[in-house]
Write a protein that holds these residues in place. Structure first.
Motif, PDB file in Angstrom:
ATOM      1  N   MET A   1       1.488  10.718 -23.574  1.00 48.57           N
ATOM      2  CA  MET A   1       0.900   9.847 -22.145  1.00 48.57           C
ATOM      3  C   MET A   1       1.898  10.155 -20.995  1.00 48.57           C
ATOM      4  O   MET A   1       1.583  10.501 -19.938  1.00 48.57           O
ATOM      5  N   LEU A   2       3.363  10.010 -21.399  1.00 46.43           N
ATOM      6  CA  LEU A   2       4.103  10.289 -20.231  1.00 46.43           C
ATOM      7  C   LEU A   2       4.166  11.573 -19.539  1.00 46.43           C
ATOM      8  O   LEU A   2       4.372  11.813 -18.490  1.00 46.43           O
ATOM      9  N   GLU A   3       4.171  12.541 -20.456  1.00 48.19           N
ATOM     10  CA  GLU A   3       3.900  14.066 -20.058  1.00 48.19           C
ATOM     11  C   GLU A   3       2.925  14.033 -19.187  1.00 48.19           C
ATOM     12  O   GLU A   3       3.091  14.771 -18.154  1.00 48.19           O
ATOM     13  N   ILE A   4       1.656  13.654 -19.597  1.00 45.29           N
ATOM     14  CA  ILE A   4       0.316  13.944 -18.844  1.00 45.29           C
ATOM     15  C   ILE A   4       0.920  13.235 -17.302  1.00 45.29           C
ATOM     16  O   ILE A   4       0.528  13.892 -16.343  1.00 45.29           O
ATOM     17  N   LEU A   5       1.311  12.195 -17.350  1.00 41.77           N
ATOM     18  CA  LEU A   5       1.615  11.275 -16.255  1.00 41.77           C
ATOM     19  C   LEU A   5       2.464  12.007 -15.014  1.00 41.77           C
ATOM     20  O   LEU A   5       2.581  12.066 -14.087  1.00 41.77           O
ATOM     21  N   GLU A   6       3.671  12.682 -15.955  1.00 37.65           N
ATOM     22  CA  GLU A   6       4.573  13.490 -15.323  1.00 37.65           C
ATOM     23  C   GLU A   6       4.054  14.492 -14.538  1.00 37.65           C
ATOM     24  O   GLU A   6       4.310  14.949 -13.309  1.00 37.65           O
ATOM     25  N   ARG A   7       3.207  15.181 -15.188  1.00 38.36           N
ATOM     26  CA  ARG A   7       2.264  16.502 -14.666  1.00 38.36           C
ATOM     27  C   ARG A   7       1.624  15.883 -13.474  1.00 38.36           C
ATOM     28  O   ARG A   7       1.776  16.371 -12.380  1.00 38.36           O
ATOM     29  N   LEU A   8       0.987  14.768 -13.610  1.00 40.57           N
ATOM     30  CA  LEU A   8       0.078  14.318 -12.512  1.00 40.57           C
ATOM     31  C   LEU A   8       0.739  14.049 -11.042  1.00 40.57           C
ATOM     32  O   LEU A   8       0.657  14.502 -10.096  1.00 40.57           O
ATOM     33  N   VAL A   9       2.141  13.357 -11.176  1.00 45.10           N
ATOM     34  CA  VAL A   9       2.825  12.978 -10.188  1.00 45.10           C
ATOM     35  C   VAL A   9       3.597  14.395  -9.515  1.00 45.10           C
ATOM     36  O   VAL A   9       4.204  14.266  -8.363  1.00 45.10           O
ATOM     37  N   ASN A  10       3.812  15.171 -10.422  1.00 46.57           N
ATOM     38  CA  ASN A  10       4.336  16.574 -10.103  1.00 46.57           C
ATOM     39  C   ASN A  10       3.286  17.330  -9.169  1.00 46.57           C
ATOM     40  O   ASN A  10       3.494  18.643  -9.125  1.00 46.57           O
ATOM     41  N   GLY A  11       2.228  16.885  -9.199  1.00 44.86           N
ATOM     42  CA  GLY A  11       1.129  17.778  -8.499  1.00 44.86           C
ATOM     43  C   GLY A  11       0.480  19.055  -9.345  1.00 44.86           C
ATOM     44  O   GLY A  11       0.221  19.982  -9.014  1.00 44.86           O
ATOM     45  N   LYS A  12       0.833  18.903 -10.923  1.00 44.95           N
ATOM     46  CA  LYS A  12       0.461  19.635 -11.694  1.00 44.95           C
ATOM     47  C   LYS A  12      -0.875  18.952 -12.828  1.00 44.95           C
ATOM     48  O   LYS A  12      -0.817  19.822 -13.734  1.00 44.95           O
TER      49      LYS A  12
ATOM     50  N   ARG B   1      -8.830   4.478 -10.259  1.00 48.62           N
ATOM     51  CA  ARG B   1      -9.084   5.951 -10.730  1.00 48.62           C
ATOM     52  C   ARG B   1      -9.266   6.776  -9.900  1.00 48.62           C
ATOM     53  O   ARG B   1      -8.901   8.190  -9.956  1.00 48.62           O
ATOM     54  N   ASN B   2      -9.604   6.486  -8.505  1.00 48.57           N
ATOM     55  CA  ASN B   2      -9.776   7.529  -7.463  1.00 48.57           C
ATOM     56  C   ASN B   2      -8.459   8.105  -7.174  1.00 48.57           C
ATOM     57  O   ASN B   2      -8.245   9.274  -6.623  1.00 48.57           O
ATOM     58  N   GLU B   3      -7.344   7.318  -7.254  1.00 52.61           N
ATOM     59  CA  GLU B   3      -5.930   7.891  -7.156  1.00 52.61           C
ATOM     60  C   GLU B   3      -5.594   8.884  -8.040  1.00 52.61           C
ATOM     61  O   GLU B   3      -4.915   9.956  -7.861  1.00 52.61           O
ATOM     62  N   TYR B   4      -6.005   8.773  -9.356  1.00 55.44           N
ATOM     63  CA  TYR B   4      -5.653   9.614 -10.361  1.00 55.44           C
ATOM     64  C   TYR B   4      -6.473  11.200  -9.878  1.00 55.44           C
ATOM     65  O   TYR B   4      -6.059  12.030 -10.202  1.00 55.44           O
ATOM     66  N   GLU B   5      -7.707  10.737  -9.752  1.00 55.80           N
ATOM     67  CA  GLU B   5      -8.750  12.166  -9.362  1.00 55.80           C
ATOM     68  C   GLU B   5      -7.906  12.579  -8.159  1.00 55.80           C
ATOM     69  O   GLU B   5      -7.934  14.085  -8.119  1.00 55.80           O
ATOM     70  N   ALA B   6      -7.522  11.982  -7.031  1.00 54.88           N
ATOM     71  CA  ALA B   6      -7.028  12.775  -5.995  1.00 54.88           C
ATOM     72  C   ALA B   6      -5.872  13.523  -6.464  1.00 54.88           C
ATOM     73  O   ALA B   6      -5.541  14.770  -5.865  1.00 54.88           O
ATOM     74  N   HIS B   7      -4.778  13.063  -7.468  1.00 52.12           N
ATOM     75  CA  HIS B   7      -3.905  13.703  -7.973  1.00 52.12           C
ATOM     76  C   HIS B   7      -4.054  15.070  -8.470  1.00 52.12           C
ATOM     77  O   HIS B   7      -3.427  15.970  -8.547  1.00 52.12           O
ATOM     78  N   ILE B   8      -5.376  14.914  -9.343  1.00 55.26           N
ATOM     79  CA  ILE B   8      -5.778  16.129  -9.972  1.00 55.26           C
ATOM     80  C   ILE B   8      -6.374  17.188  -9.191  1.00 55.26           C
ATOM     81  O   ILE B   8      -6.277  18.165  -9.128  1.00 55.26           O
TER      82      ILE B   8
ATOM     83  N   ASP C   1       0.805  -1.202  -0.045  1.00 54.37           N
ATOM     84  CA  ASP C   1      -0.033   0.051   0.018  1.00 54.37           C
ATOM     85  C   ASP C   1       0.797   1.272   0.073  1.00 54.37           C
ATOM     86  O   ASP C   1       0.195   2.383  -0.206  1.00 54.37           O
ATOM     87  N   SER C   2       2.227   1.050  -0.021  1.00 56.60           N
ATOM     88  CA  SER C   2       2.821   2.508  -0.202  1.00 56.60           C
ATOM     89  C   SER C   2       2.967   2.523  -1.572  1.00 56.60           C
ATOM     90  O   SER C   2       3.802   3.513  -1.751  1.00 56.60           O
ATOM     91  N   THR C   3       2.912   1.992  -2.474  1.00 56.94           N
ATOM     92  CA  THR C   3       2.877   2.071  -3.940  1.00 56.94           C
ATOM     93  C   THR C   3       1.724   3.187  -4.503  1.00 56.94           C
ATOM     94  O   THR C   3       0.602   2.920  -4.315  1.00 56.94           O
ATOM     95  N   CYS C   4       1.998   4.213  -5.000  1.00 56.87           N
ATOM     96  CA  CYS C   4       1.244   4.946  -5.772  1.00 56.87           C
ATOM     97  C   CYS C   4       1.243   4.456  -7.048  1.00 56.87           C
ATOM     98  O   CYS C   4       1.849   4.269  -8.095  1.00 56.87           O
ATOM     99  N   MET C   5      -0.313   4.036  -7.451  1.00 52.49           N
ATOM    100  CA  MET C   5      -0.663   3.663  -8.846  1.00 52.49           C
ATOM    101  C   MET C   5      -0.391   4.529  -9.994  1.00 52.49           C
ATOM    102  O   MET C   5      -0.092   4.038 -11.274  1.00 52.49           O
ATOM    103  N   VAL C   6      -0.483   5.689  -9.703  1.00 53.71           N
ATOM    104  CA  VAL C   6      -0.361   6.535 -10.855  1.00 53.71           C
ATOM    105  C   VAL C   6       1.234   6.774 -11.085  1.00 53.71           C
ATOM    106  O   VAL C   6       1.628   6.848 -12.388  1.00 53.71           O
ATOM    107  N   ASN C   7       2.178   6.568 -10.047  1.00 51.38           N
ATOM    108  CA  ASN C   7       3.406   6.821 -10.398  1.00 51.38           C
ATOM    109  C   ASN C   7       4.005   5.647 -11.035  1.00 51.38           C
ATOM    110  O   ASN C   7       4.977   5.507 -11.934  1.00 51.38           O
ATOM    111  N   LEU C   8       3.308   4.452 -10.504  1.00 51.03           N
ATOM    112  CA  LEU C   8       3.616   2.956 -11.232  1.00 51.03           C
ATOM    113  C   LEU C   8       3.368   3.151 -12.835  1.00 51.03           C
ATOM    114  O   LEU C   8       4.146   2.695 -13.665  1.00 51.03           O
ATOM    115  N   ALA C   9       2.250   3.570 -12.993  1.00 52.13           N
ATOM    116  CA  ALA C   9       1.791   3.919 -14.436  1.00 52.13           C
ATOM    117  C   ALA C   9       2.868   4.583 -15.197  1.00 52.13           C
ATOM    118  O   ALA C   9       3.240   4.473 -16.397  1.00 52.13           O
TER     119      ALA C   9
END
Lengths: 620, 166
Positions: free
Chosen positions: A491-502, A542-549, A458-466
């Protein structure tokens, strides 16, 4: 060149010398010390252990004790592994300095060194290999010789029915009968896609050409997977023998093994095996006195994931950039050097000899209705028993994780398992009881894959895993087709944005749209499957993605841009352990009063969290 | 002096050992162009990278255009056009190591050496790469220094290990 009679003589003689490795009732005076020489144990210096044992044996002039460097035993987490037969004593995580004690007490005086015995996950001491929960639910067909024989000694392979399947095929079967046996067994491609092996052989046989090839895909690119490597390191002849059988079935006389140069031990042992097989006339002309001719050559890869794709592999074998070809024509029609080619993966081949020897009905009695036999998995990540396991198809993920794998370490919770690596998907907790077979795994948006099985807590972030997997595919995309080259990058650019809080509103929808387009329009399997990690994490988390955004929060606390490491002043006893272990000296305070973290210095590595005896530090 | 040795003579008059080794490998493939990968893997081992001079030798001996050889070299991550440091540090970013925190180990190495992935320290002593699975998943997370494997890493162990090589 050896005749069938001579081979039988070698088998008999060698078997009398090594049968004690399997015979638990053996009462003679011989002892065999089996030391794992797989890549994992070699990294933890098993070679020094072997040398030390040999030194001591020589010093004491013992003629009844032998040290054998074997292939992988599977339980890599407890390496280096030493097993002493016939009593089957299992010493784990030993050091070269322990060898003297094992030798003095165990070998010389028959006393077991309790302190060095392997412990199971629950802490109980295990006297013999069979007692370990790790092995109880396994069924070893592909790995039957791994950890049992010296892979660099063809006689030992021969002793345990080696090259008997080839003998049976050459002396008593027609090509049609061989293919029928393979088809009836229900064996499907173990590279991941699960195409029926018998059908593939039939296609290659049906192609008319003077020159045909068989090839073996040993370009195991999924990071964290080491099934094929372990087979090549532990039992290389099983692959060579199977390739010869395949060549007989389709009418080929030359084979290529395409193997990663990153696997030096596997390459070396395979070459030794090929040389020995040639010396015994098991490769070359007039094999076993018949008209059958076959030889194998190794071709090295050089670190390109896409070369695991069949047509890219062929480009690379031919000495070019490993860019996939358009299909059709399929390799069975036009493959290596423009000739009909049969390509199977290492694990697929490693099943063949057993199918021929024991029959299709024996093989198809193992597994489920549509997925027969066993599957080898490289179990890794946040799991107690990291290692190599072979399980019957139809076993549940729960059994693999908890019974074989021994559960999740550090008291954490299971979150998801990733199969199929960068091409596969994740399996969340609610599907832990899904049977492992091709159809069931596809139905839940994952895949069998080649055998990488990474467990995440449970310490793994699934958005970051993707993001991690997309980073991999962007890096490994060959660039030939735009959907894969450009699409995965977007796709990678979007995911990087997500994990960087943007992250922005609409990012999820954009990811989904890109994913569908890339899947539909990419040229090869790499691109067609690259979006899978994103799609499957979106499906279940999906909820983890939403929480990031929306909340700019990482629920798992992994994404550094959105988390802080904090000390709970109530719980902190001021012991200073955190500050001593902090790699960047970001923690200060006075003994016996609460410590504080300097956020400008903190790299959020989490070392302090792991070291705090009072659980006073956490990510918020 | 045999044929290979004649071809290996450097402008200084001495035999260039590396070139000699490379030529021996090229001779062993018997003009088979499809064995280019084998030759390049050998060149990478011999020199530690594949210098232009080696590319030229391969091009001449196997009759493959330089451009094509360059194309193949740049396609595969194992081949390098630049020399590596005396100690090449690899931090495994394979999945098994990654979920156990190897990124933090990599960040720590970067910070201590002051170089990025693919970089080399100004004194040529250390270079840094991120690797894809070295196969020691049982020891994850893993860091390598040349052929030596360091398992069960965490960021706090990095400095002591690097200090051994300074």
């Amino acid at each position: 060149m050896k005749s069938i009679e001579e081979l039988n003589e070698i088998r008999e003689k060698t078997l009398s010398e090594i049968s004690l490795r399997k015979d638990r009732n053996y009462t003679g005076r011989e002892k065999h010390i089996l030391v794992c020489g797989g890549t994992g144990c070699t990294s933890s210096h098993s070679k020094d252990i072997i040398e030390k044992f040999n030194e001591l044996i020589k010093e004491h002039n013992l003629d009844n004790v032998r040290v054998i460097r074997t292939g992988c035993f599977g339980l890599c987490a407890r390496g280096p592994i030493i097993v002493i037969r016939p009593e089957d004593t299992f010493y784990a995580m030993s050091h070269v300095d322990d060898v003297e004690e094992i030798f003095e007490k165990h070998i010389m005086n028959g006393e077991i060194v309790e302190r060095l015995l392997c412990k199971d996950v629950d802490g109980s001491v295990v006297k013999s290999l069979d007692e370990l929960n790790f092995y109880k639910k396994q069924h070893r067909i592909v790995l039957k010789n791994c950890g049992l024989i010296d892979p660099e000694n063809i006689d030992e392979y021969l002793a345990f029915d080696g090259y008997k399947a080839l003998e049976k095929v050459l002396t008593s079967m027609t090509a049609e009968e061989v293919i029928k046996e393979v088809s009836d067994s229900g064996l499907r491609g173990r590279g991941g896609a699960g195409f029926p092996t018998g059908k593939k052989w039939q296609f290659a046989k049906d192609s008319q050409d003077e020159q045909k090839y068989v090839a073996c895909n040993a370009d195991e690119g999924d990071p964290g997977a080491f099934m094929d490597r372990s087979v090549l390191e532990g039992d290389p002849h099983s692959v060579i023998e199977a390739m010869a059988i395949a060549a007989f079935a389709i009418g080929a006389n030359k084979g290529y093994v395409y193997v990663r140069a990153e696997y030096p031990i596997a390459v070396h042992r395979l070459q030794v095996a090929i040389d020995q097989a040639r010396e015994y006339g098991l490769l070359g002309k007039n094999i076993m006195g018949t008209n059958f001719e076959f030889d194998v050559e190794i071709r090295l890869g050089a670190g390109a994931f896409v070369c695991g794709e069949e047509t890219a592999l062929m480009e690379s074998v031919e000495g070019r950039r490993g860019e996939p070809r358009t299909r059709p024509p399929f390799p069975a029609v036009k493959g290596l050097f423009g000739k009909p080619t049969l390509l199977n993966n290492v694990e697929t081949y490693a099943n063949i000899t057993q199918i021929i020897l024991n029959g299709a009905s024996w093989y198809s009695s193992i597994g489920t209705e549509k997925s027969k036999g066993t599957k080898v998995f490289a179990l890794g990540g946040n799991i107690n028993n990291v290692g190599l396991v072979e399980v019957p198809m139809g076993i549940t993920l729960r059994e693999i994780v908890y019974d074989i794998g021994g559960g999740i370490p550090n008291g954490r919770k299971f979150k998801a398992a990733q199969t199929g690596g960068p091409s596969g998907g994740c399996i969340p907790e609610e599907y832990l009881d899904t049977p492992i077979d091709y159809e069931s795994l596809s139905a839940i948006g994952s895949m069998m894959g080649s055998g990488g099985l990474i467990i995440m807590d449970d310490s793994t972030c699934m958005v970051n895993l993707a993001r991690f997997f997309l980073d991999f595919t962007v890096d490994e995309s060959c660039g030939k087709c735009p959907p894969c080259r450009i699409g995965t990058k977007r796709m990678l650019e979007i995911l990087e944005r997500l994990v960087n809080g943007k992250g922005r509103e609409g990012d999820i929808e954009k990811l989904e749209k890109l994913a569908m387009n890339i899947k539909r329009s990419s040229l090869c399997g790499l691109g067609q499957t690259a979006p899978n990690p994103v799609l499957s994490t979106l499906k279940y988390f999906r909820n983890e993605y939403e929480a990031h955004i929306k909340e700019k929060k990482c629920p798992a606390g992994e994404c550094k841009a959105m988390t802080k490491v904090m000390i709970d002043k109530e719980k902190c006893k001021g012991c200073s352990l955190c500050s001593k272990n902090c790699p960047v000296q970001a923690i200060h305070g006075e003994l016996k009063s609460p410590f504080e973290i300097d956020q400008s210095k903190c790299i959020k590595c989490g070392v302090c969290i792991a070291k705090c005896p009072f659980k006073a530090i956490s990510r918020v | 002096m045999n044929e290979i040795e004649k071809k290996s003579v450097c402008t200084c008059g001495e035999i260039d050992d590396n070139k000699k080794k490379l030529l021996e490998v090229i001779v062993s493939v018997n003009g088979d162009k499809s064995q280019l990968m084998k030759v390049l893997n050998a060149a990478q081992e011999i020199y530690g990278y594949i210098p232009t001079s080696a590319q030229k030798t391969i091009s001449e001996e196997l009759d493959i255009p330089m451009a094509e050889i360059y194309g193949v070299i740049t396609f595969y991550t194992r081949f390098s056009l630049e020399p590596k440091g005396k100690y090449n540090i690899g931090v495994c970013l394979g999945t098994a190591c990654y979920v156990k925190g190897s990124q933090m180990v990599l960040d720590k190495v970067k910070e201590i050496l002051g170089i990025d992935v693919g970089g080399i320290t100004p004194d040529g002593k250390f270079s840094l790469v991120s690797t894809r699975c070295v196969g020691a998943c049982g020891l994850a997370p893993v860091m390598t220094v040349n052929d030596e494997v360091y398992g069960n890493m965490d960021p706090s162990k990095v400095k002591d290990i690097l200090d051994k090589y300074v």
